[in-house]
Each structure stands twice: as C-alpha cells, then as structure tokens.
Motif scaffolding. Structure first.
Motif, PDB file in Angstrom:
ATOM      1  N   THR A  55       0.831  -1.211   0.000  1.00 29.76           N
ATOM      2  CA  THR A  55       0.000   0.000   0.000  1.00 29.76           C
ATOM      3  C   THR A  55       0.863   1.257   0.000  1.00 29.76           C
ATOM      4  OG1 THR A  55      -1.767  -1.155   1.173  1.00 29.76           O
ATOM      5  CG2 THR A  55      -1.808   1.252   1.241  1.00 29.76           C
ATOM      6  N   ILE A  56       1.898   1.273   0.830  1.00 28.48           N
ATOM      7  CA  ILE A  56       2.789   2.441   0.892  1.00 28.48           C
ATOM      8  C   ILE A  56       3.490   2.641  -0.450  1.00 28.48           C
ATOM      9  CG2 ILE A  56       4.924   3.331   1.914  1.00 28.48           C
ATOM     10  CD1 ILE A  56       3.954   2.090   4.575  1.00 28.48           C
ATOM     11  N   LEU A  57       3.994   1.563  -1.047  1.00 26.16           N
ATOM     12  CA  LEU A  57       4.661   1.681  -2.351  1.00 26.16           C
ATOM     13  C   LEU A  57       3.675   2.146  -3.424  1.00 26.16           C
ATOM     14  CD1 LEU A  57       6.966  -1.476  -2.299  1.00 26.16           C
ATOM     15  CD2 LEU A  57       7.614   0.903  -1.936  1.00 26.16           C
ATOM     16  N   GLY A  58       2.439   1.672  -3.360  1.00 24.01           N
ATOM     17  CA  GLY A  58       1.421   2.119  -4.309  1.00 24.01           C
ATOM     18  C   GLY A  58       1.097   3.586  -4.145  1.00 24.01           C
ATOM     19  N   VAL A  60       3.154   5.899  -2.947  1.00 25.13           N
ATOM     20  CA  VAL A  60       4.307   6.655  -3.437  1.00 25.13           C
ATOM     21  C   VAL A  60       4.230   6.770  -4.956  1.00 25.13           C
ATOM     22  CG1 VAL A  60       6.820   6.576  -3.741  1.00 25.13           C
ATOM     23  CG2 VAL A  60       5.821   6.121  -1.500  1.00 25.13           C
ATOM     24  N   ARG A  61       3.922   5.676  -5.615  1.00 29.68           N
ATOM     25  CA  ARG A  61       3.789   5.682  -7.078  1.00 29.68           C
ATOM     26  C   ARG A  61       2.660   6.622  -7.498  1.00 29.68           C
ATOM     27  NH1 ARG A  61       0.858   2.392 -10.924  1.00 29.68           N
ATOM     28  NH2 ARG A  61       1.970   2.409 -12.892  1.00 29.68           N
ATOM     29  N   THR A  66       0.730  11.679  -9.873  1.00 28.82           N
ATOM     30  CA  THR A  66      -0.077  12.889  -9.722  1.00 28.82           C
ATOM     31  C   THR A  66       0.778  14.132  -9.939  1.00 28.82           C
ATOM     32  OG1 THR A  66      -1.531  11.764  -8.156  1.00 28.82           O
ATOM     33  CG2 THR A  66      -1.576  14.173  -8.139  1.00 28.82           C
ATOM     34  N   MET A  67       1.994  14.130  -9.399  1.00 32.32           N
ATOM     35  CA  MET A  67       2.888  15.274  -9.588  1.00 32.32           C
ATOM     36  C   MET A  67       3.251  15.430 -11.068  1.00 32.32           C
ATOM     37  SD  MET A  67       5.269  14.886  -6.180  1.00 32.32           S
ATOM     38  CE  MET A  67       6.473  16.042  -6.741  1.00 32.32           C
ATOM     39  N   LYS A  68       3.503  14.310 -11.742  1.00 32.28           N
ATOM     40  CA  LYS A  68       3.855  14.365 -13.157  1.00 32.28           C
ATOM     41  C   LYS A  68       2.668  14.884 -13.979  1.00 32.28           C
ATOM     42  CE  LYS A  68       6.128  11.908 -16.781  1.00 32.28           C
ATOM     43  NZ  LYS A  68       7.453  11.400 -16.873  1.00 32.28           N
ATOM     44  N   ILE A  69       1.459  14.431 -13.658  1.00 22.83           N
ATOM     45  CA  ILE A  69       0.266  14.907 -14.363  1.00 22.83           C
ATOM     46  C   ILE A  69       0.095  16.405 -14.149  1.00 22.83           C
ATOM     47  CG2 ILE A  69      -2.264  14.844 -14.335  1.00 22.83           C
ATOM     48  CD1 ILE A  69      -2.014  11.808 -13.855  1.00 22.83           C
TER      49      ILE A  69
END
Length: 126
Positions: A55-58, A60-61, A66-69
């Motif tokens: 869940t934590i890795l998901g 982070v991804r 979201t930042m890239k979008i």
C-alpha cells in the motif's frame, strides 16, 4: 475497483483459513531473544505487513504520477497560452490586412465615383 476489493477479501479469507490450519507453536528467533508464538499469528502479521508495504509503495507511485500529471497540465496550459498569443497576433495581422484592403477599396471606390461623375458631366456638356 470493486473487483480488486472482492479479490482482496477472497485472498484474506484464504490466508486466514491457512493460518488457522497452521496454529502450532513455533520459535521466532529475533537477534537478541527467542520467542515462542503461534504460527497463525506469524502468518497473519506477515501478511498484514506485506499488505502495508504494498500500500505504501502504491501510494508513493500514485503521488509521483499525480505530480507528473500536474506538471504536464502546467506545460499544456503554457503551450495553449503561447498558441493563443500567436493566434491573436496572427489574427491582428490579418485584421490589419483586411482593414488596409478595405481602406484601399474605399479609396478605389471614391476614385471610381469621381471618374463616373466626371464622365457624366462630360456627357452632359457634350
């Protein structure tokens, strides 16, 4: 989303049944000490920790995406503004050309009107 939730529940039930079937006591060797714990607890805690890590890795991804979008939306907006500015400049240029052409046409009409009235005056006088 609902399919993933249902699959997660099914997986959790399978893990729970597996843990209950394997409820024997086992020795867990930590670095400084050894503990005797039910194997079911070890299975359930290991599964829970694995789920938390995934869940934590998901998350982070997801945050990175979201930042890239957001960054790409900003770039798109800048390009749209630049494109609108360019279109505006082009349209203003076209508008100026149209105004100049219409002014030339107006001057041409005045000349034609003057010629027509001169020709009519000539006809009358003759």
């Amino acid at each position: 989303m609902q399919v993933g939730f249902v699959l997660s529940l099914i997986f959790a039930i399978i893990i729970a049944v597996f843990a209950i079937k394997n409820g024997n006591e086992v020795n867990i060797d930590f670095i400084v000490t050894t503990k005797q714990v039910s194997q079911a607890i070890v299975i359930l805690v290991s599964t829970a920790l694995g789920a938390i890590i995934v869940t934590i890795l998901g998350l982070v991804r997801q945050v990175k995406l979201t930042m890239k979008i957001r960054e790409q939306k900003s770039i798109i907006e800048k390009l749209r503004n630049n494109n609108m500015d360019k279109e505006l400049e082009d349209n203003v240029g076209l508008t100026n050309d149209v105004v100049m052409d219409s002014e030339k046409a107006d001057k041409g009409d005045k000349k034609n009107i003057e010629k027509d009235s001169y020709n009519e005056n000539e006809k009358i006088n003759n």
